[in-house]
Structures are given as structure tokens and as C-alpha cells.
Scaffold this motif. Structure first.
Motif, PDB file in Angstrom:
ATOM      1  N   UNK A  55      34.933  73.530 -39.506  1.00 38.07           N
ATOM      2  CA  UNK A  55      33.995  73.949 -40.551  1.00 38.07           C
ATOM      3  C   UNK A  55      34.250  75.433 -40.786  1.00 38.07           C
ATOM      4  N   UNK A  56      34.117  75.865 -42.026  1.00 39.35           N
ATOM      5  CA  UNK A  56      34.325  77.273 -42.370  1.00 39.35           C
ATOM      6  C   UNK A  56      32.960  77.880 -42.672  1.00 39.35           C
ATOM      7  N   UNK A  57      32.578  78.850 -41.832  1.00 36.95           N
ATOM      8  CA  UNK A  57      31.263  79.496 -41.963  1.00 36.95           C
ATOM      9  C   UNK A  57      31.458  80.746 -42.819  1.00 36.95           C
ATOM     10  N   UNK A  58      30.745  80.783 -43.946  1.00 36.01           N
ATOM     11  CA  UNK A  58      30.949  81.874 -44.904  1.00 36.01           C
ATOM     12  C   UNK A  58      29.708  82.758 -44.938  1.00 36.01           C
ATOM     13  N   UNK A  59      29.887  84.085 -45.112  1.00 35.99           N
ATOM     14  CA  UNK A  59      28.737  84.997 -45.109  1.00 35.99           C
ATOM     15  C   UNK A  59      27.893  84.864 -46.372  1.00 35.99           C
ATOM     16  N   UNK A  60      28.474  84.362 -47.458  1.00 37.74           N
ATOM     17  CA  UNK A  60      27.810  84.411 -48.767  1.00 37.74           C
ATOM     18  C   UNK A  60      27.570  83.022 -49.345  1.00 37.74           C
ATOM     19  N   UNK A  61      27.510  81.999 -48.484  1.00 35.42           N
ATOM     20  CA  UNK A  61      27.283  80.645 -49.002  1.00 35.42           C
ATOM     21  C   UNK A  61      27.223  79.693 -47.836  1.00 35.42           C
ATOM     22  N   UNK A  62      26.904  78.433 -48.110  1.00 35.83           N
ATOM     23  CA  UNK A  62      26.819  77.475 -47.008  1.00 35.83           C
ATOM     24  C   UNK A  62      28.176  77.259 -46.345  1.00 35.83           C
ATOM     25  N   UNK A  63      28.130  76.853 -45.071  1.00 41.32           N
ATOM     26  CA  UNK A  63      29.370  76.454 -44.405  1.00 41.32           C
ATOM     27  C   UNK A  63      29.973  75.275 -45.167  1.00 41.32           C
ATOM     28  N   UNK A  64      31.304  75.252 -45.221  1.00 40.00           N
ATOM     29  CA  UNK A  64      31.959  74.111 -45.875  1.00 40.00           C
ATOM     30  C   UNK A  64      32.797  73.380 -44.833  1.00 40.00           C
ATOM     31  N   UNK A  65      32.947  72.102 -44.994  1.00 36.44           N
ATOM     32  CA  UNK A  65      33.638  71.313 -43.986  1.00 36.44           C
ATOM     33  C   UNK A  65      34.382  70.150 -44.595  1.00 36.44           C
ATOM     34  N   UNK A  66      35.162  69.582 -43.677  1.00 35.42           N
ATOM     35  CA  UNK A  66      36.237  68.646 -43.894  1.00 35.42           C
ATOM     36  C   UNK A  66      37.469  69.494 -44.239  1.00 35.42           C
ATOM     37  N   UNK A  67      38.545  69.254 -43.491  1.00 38.65           N
ATOM     38  CA  UNK A  67      39.731  70.119 -43.633  1.00 38.65           C
ATOM     39  C   UNK A  67      40.240  70.151 -45.068  1.00 38.65           C
ATOM     40  N   UNK A  68      40.118  69.034 -45.791  1.00 39.48           N
ATOM     41  CA  UNK A  68      40.651  69.048 -47.168  1.00 39.48           C
ATOM     42  C   UNK A  68      39.843  69.968 -48.070  1.00 39.48           C
ATOM     43  N   UNK A  69      38.536  70.008 -47.857  1.00 36.48           N
ATOM     44  CA  UNK A  69      37.689  70.904 -48.652  1.00 36.48           C
ATOM     45  C   UNK A  69      38.005  72.364 -48.306  1.00 36.48           C
ATOM     46  N   UNK A  70      38.113  72.636 -47.014  1.00 36.67           N
ATOM     47  CA  UNK A  70      38.396  74.012 -46.578  1.00 36.67           C
ATOM     48  C   UNK A  70      39.765  74.466 -47.091  1.00 36.67           C
ATOM     49  N   UNK A  71      40.753  73.577 -46.997  1.00 34.83           N
ATOM     50  CA  UNK A  71      42.099  73.957 -47.461  1.00 34.83           C
ATOM     51  C   UNK A  71      42.103  74.236 -48.960  1.00 34.83           C
ATOM     52  N   UNK A  72      41.390  73.433 -49.731  1.00 34.29           N
ATOM     53  CA  UNK A  72      41.337  73.696 -51.179  1.00 34.29           C
ATOM     54  C   UNK A  72      40.669  75.039 -51.446  1.00 34.29           C
ATOM     55  N   UNK A  73      39.567  75.309 -50.722  1.00 33.50           N
ATOM     56  CA  UNK A  73      38.831  76.569 -50.919  1.00 33.50           C
ATOM     57  C   UNK A  73      39.722  77.775 -50.597  1.00 33.50           C
ATOM     58  N   UNK A  74      40.393  77.739 -49.431  1.00 31.85           N
ATOM     59  CA  UNK A  74      41.195  78.899 -49.013  1.00 31.85           C
ATOM     60  C   UNK A  74      42.446  79.045 -49.883  1.00 31.85           C
ATOM     61  N   UNK A  75      42.981  77.925 -50.336  1.00 31.62           N
ATOM     62  CA  UNK A  75      44.152  78.000 -51.215  1.00 31.62           C
ATOM     63  C   UNK A  75      43.771  78.596 -52.570  1.00 31.62           C
ATOM     64  N   UNK A  76      42.611  78.210 -53.084  1.00 30.33           N
ATOM     65  CA  UNK A  76      42.140  78.773 -54.367  1.00 30.33           C
ATOM     66  C   UNK A  76      41.965  80.285 -54.238  1.00 30.33           C
ATOM     67  N   UNK A  77      41.474  80.691 -53.091  1.00 29.06           N
ATOM     68  CA  UNK A  77      41.284  82.121 -52.811  1.00 29.06           C
ATOM     69  C   UNK A  77      42.611  82.890 -52.861  1.00 29.06           C
ATOM     70  N   UNK A  78      43.715  82.186 -52.561  1.00 28.51           N
ATOM     71  CA  UNK A  78      45.036  82.822 -52.537  1.00 28.51           C
ATOM     72  C   UNK A  78      45.812  82.582 -53.828  1.00 28.51           C
ATOM     73  N   UNK A  79      45.166  81.962 -54.835  1.00 27.81           N
ATOM     74  CA  UNK A  79      45.856  81.724 -56.116  1.00 27.81           C
ATOM     75  C   UNK A  79      46.549  80.387 -56.228  1.00 27.81           C
ATOM     76  N   UNK A  80      46.162  79.427 -55.417  1.00 32.63           N
ATOM     77  CA  UNK A  80      46.651  78.033 -55.473  1.00 32.63           C
ATOM     78  C   UNK A  80      48.137  77.815 -55.166  1.00 32.63           C
ATOM     79  N   UNK A  81      48.720  78.523 -54.205  1.00 30.31           N
ATOM     80  CA  UNK A  81      50.151  78.286 -53.953  1.00 30.31           C
ATOM     81  C   UNK A  81      50.458  76.925 -53.324  1.00 30.31           C
ATOM     82  N   UNK A  82      49.522  76.369 -52.576  1.00 32.72           N
ATOM     83  CA  UNK A  82      49.846  75.171 -51.784  1.00 32.72           C
ATOM     84  C   UNK A  82      49.338  73.869 -52.411  1.00 32.72           C
ATOM     85  N   UNK A  83      48.561  73.985 -53.490  1.00 35.81           N
ATOM     86  CA  UNK A  83      48.172  72.799 -54.286  1.00 35.81           C
ATOM     87  C   UNK A  83      48.595  73.064 -55.729  1.00 35.81           C
TER      88      UNK A  83
END
Ligand code: 99T
Length: 201
Positions: A55-83
Motif C-alpha cells: 500500500x502507498x501511504x500518501x501525505x496529501x490523500x488516502x493510502x492507495x493499494x493493489x500493486x497495479x493501482x500504485x504502479x499506475x499512480x507512480x508511473x503517471x507521476x513520472x510522465x507515463x514511461x512504463x504504461x
């Protein structure tokens, strides 16, 4: 941000490899936890009511979970290189196939490690392995040209799934019927991000 973490978890490892590949490792603190279906620490339940990691615990929003959700979130943060949009459905399908292998392999692990021997079901274990064998055969027959292409989340997930089979189910010899996948895995395992995140107890 904080990530509930265990080195042995292939789901957690997907996120960890993504962090390394996209240069976000300093943005996320790894919080090591020990969790199984029978023993779930409070901090794991607080972040994810289902009691699973990551689970990814974020300071500015609810924790998010399931690896696929977390991976999409972190990839979007980096400009979508891996999706990449151009091959999104292929990437997601390959990732879902790899996650399915992990899910069946983790269920086998729990059956073998957590259930008393007299209650274990050999039939059930074989049914789980059959799913894994079918998924490996499809990767080996259908997806090799994609796996040989530019790095994406499908490849990372498959790499993590195959290493988990070696880690927990070495005796099953998944390479025996999957030559192309085995050759791809040997090369992919040389990536710094994969070498830095090999699973251990
Ligand atoms: O099932 C439980 O209650 C605890 N298990 C987990 O948290 C496992 C750890 S792998 N994680 C998942 O099953 C996550 C699956 C989810 N769909 C996702 O995040 O993608 C532990 C493997 C091992 O110790 O061998």
C-alpha cells in the motif's frame, strides 16, 4: 510517501523496481512489515483494509493499494514511461498475466507454509500450478516479441513473477517447457533494478 514493504513479495517488488527505473526511490520510504493471511500488523490494516501489501501511504490523500493501482499512480507521476499509450492494453494484459502467476504462486506458498501438513490439498496445489503453467505457456508462445521491446510495466511484472517462482517453487522447474521465456528472463535479470531487488525472507 511510504510503502508497506517486504522483500519476499513480488507485488511489492514491482513497485520497488518501478521506483528505481523511474528515479523516484528517494520519494518513497520503505516500511518493512511481516504479513500473512493469518497475521496482519495494524499498520498494514490501517493502510489497506484487505490487509495486503503493498500500500502507498500518501501525505496529501488516502493510502492507495493493489500493486497495479500504485504502479499506475507512480508511473503517471513520472510522465507515463512504463504504461505507454501506444501499447497500453498489451502492457496491462501482460501485467495481469504476471500478477495471476504471482497470485497462484503465493496461494501455493501459503498452503505449503501456513497449513498443517494433514490439511494440505495436493489437488488444490496442482490446480494452482496448472494456472501458472498455462500462463507461462501463453507468455512463451504469444508475448516474446513484446517482452523483447522497450522496457514497460508488463516486462517488470513478468520478471518479478519468474523470480518469485525460482524463490518459492524452484523444484517446479518452470524453464523446462519455456525456452524463449527462460532466455529472456536470463537477460532481463541483469538489469540493475532487478539485481538490487532480489527477494529474500
Ligand atoms: O493475503 C494476505 O493477507 C497477505 N498477503 C499479502 O499481502 C501478499 C504478499 S506476497 N500480497 C498480495 O497478495 C497483494 C496482491 C494484490 N492484488 C496486489 O497488490 O497486486 C507474499 C509472498 C511471500 O511471502 O512469499
Amino acid at each position: 510517501m511510504k510503502l508497506t514493504y517486504a522483500s519476499a513479495s513480488p507485488f511489492v517488488r514491482k513497485v520497488h523496481v518501478l521506483l528505481l527505473e523511474t528515479g523516484q526511490q528517494d520519494d518513497v520510504e520503505l516500511i518493512t512489515v511481516k504479513t500473512t493471511p493469518l497475521t496482519t500488523p495494524d499498520e498494514v490494516f490501517t493502510a489497506n483494509p484487505i490487509g495486503k501489501i503493498p500500500a502507498l501511504i500518501r501525505p496529501d490523500g488516502p493510502a492507495i493499494y493493489d500493486s497495479r493501482v500504485i504502479c499506475r499512480f507512480l508511473d503517471a507521476r513520472a510522465g507515463n514511461p512504463l504504461y505507454p499509450q501506444s501499447s497500453l492494453w498489451d502492457v496491462l494484459t501482460i501485467e495481469a498475466t504476471a500478477d495471476g502467476i504471482m497470485e497462484a504462486a503465493v496461494l501455493m506458498r501459503y498452503e505449503e507454509a501456513l497449513r498443517p501438513e494433514e490439511k494440505r490439498s495436493a489437488e488444490w496445489l496442482e490446480a494452482q500450478w496448472d494456472k501458472i503453467a498455462r500462463a507461462l505457456a501463453v507468455l512463451n508462445a504469444r508475448w516474446m516479441s513484446h517482452l523483447a521491446g522497450p522496457l514497460d510495466m508488463g516486462q517488470i511484472a513478468v520478471g518479478c513473477a519468474l523470480d518469485y517462482l525460482d524463490f518459492r517453487h524452484d523444484g517446479r522447474n518452470w524453464r523446462a517447457d519455456n525456452d524463449s521465456l527462460a532466455a529472456w528472463h536470463a537477460e532481463f535479470s541483469g538489469r540493475d533494478s532487478m539485481k538490487a531487488t532480489m527477494p529474500h525472507d
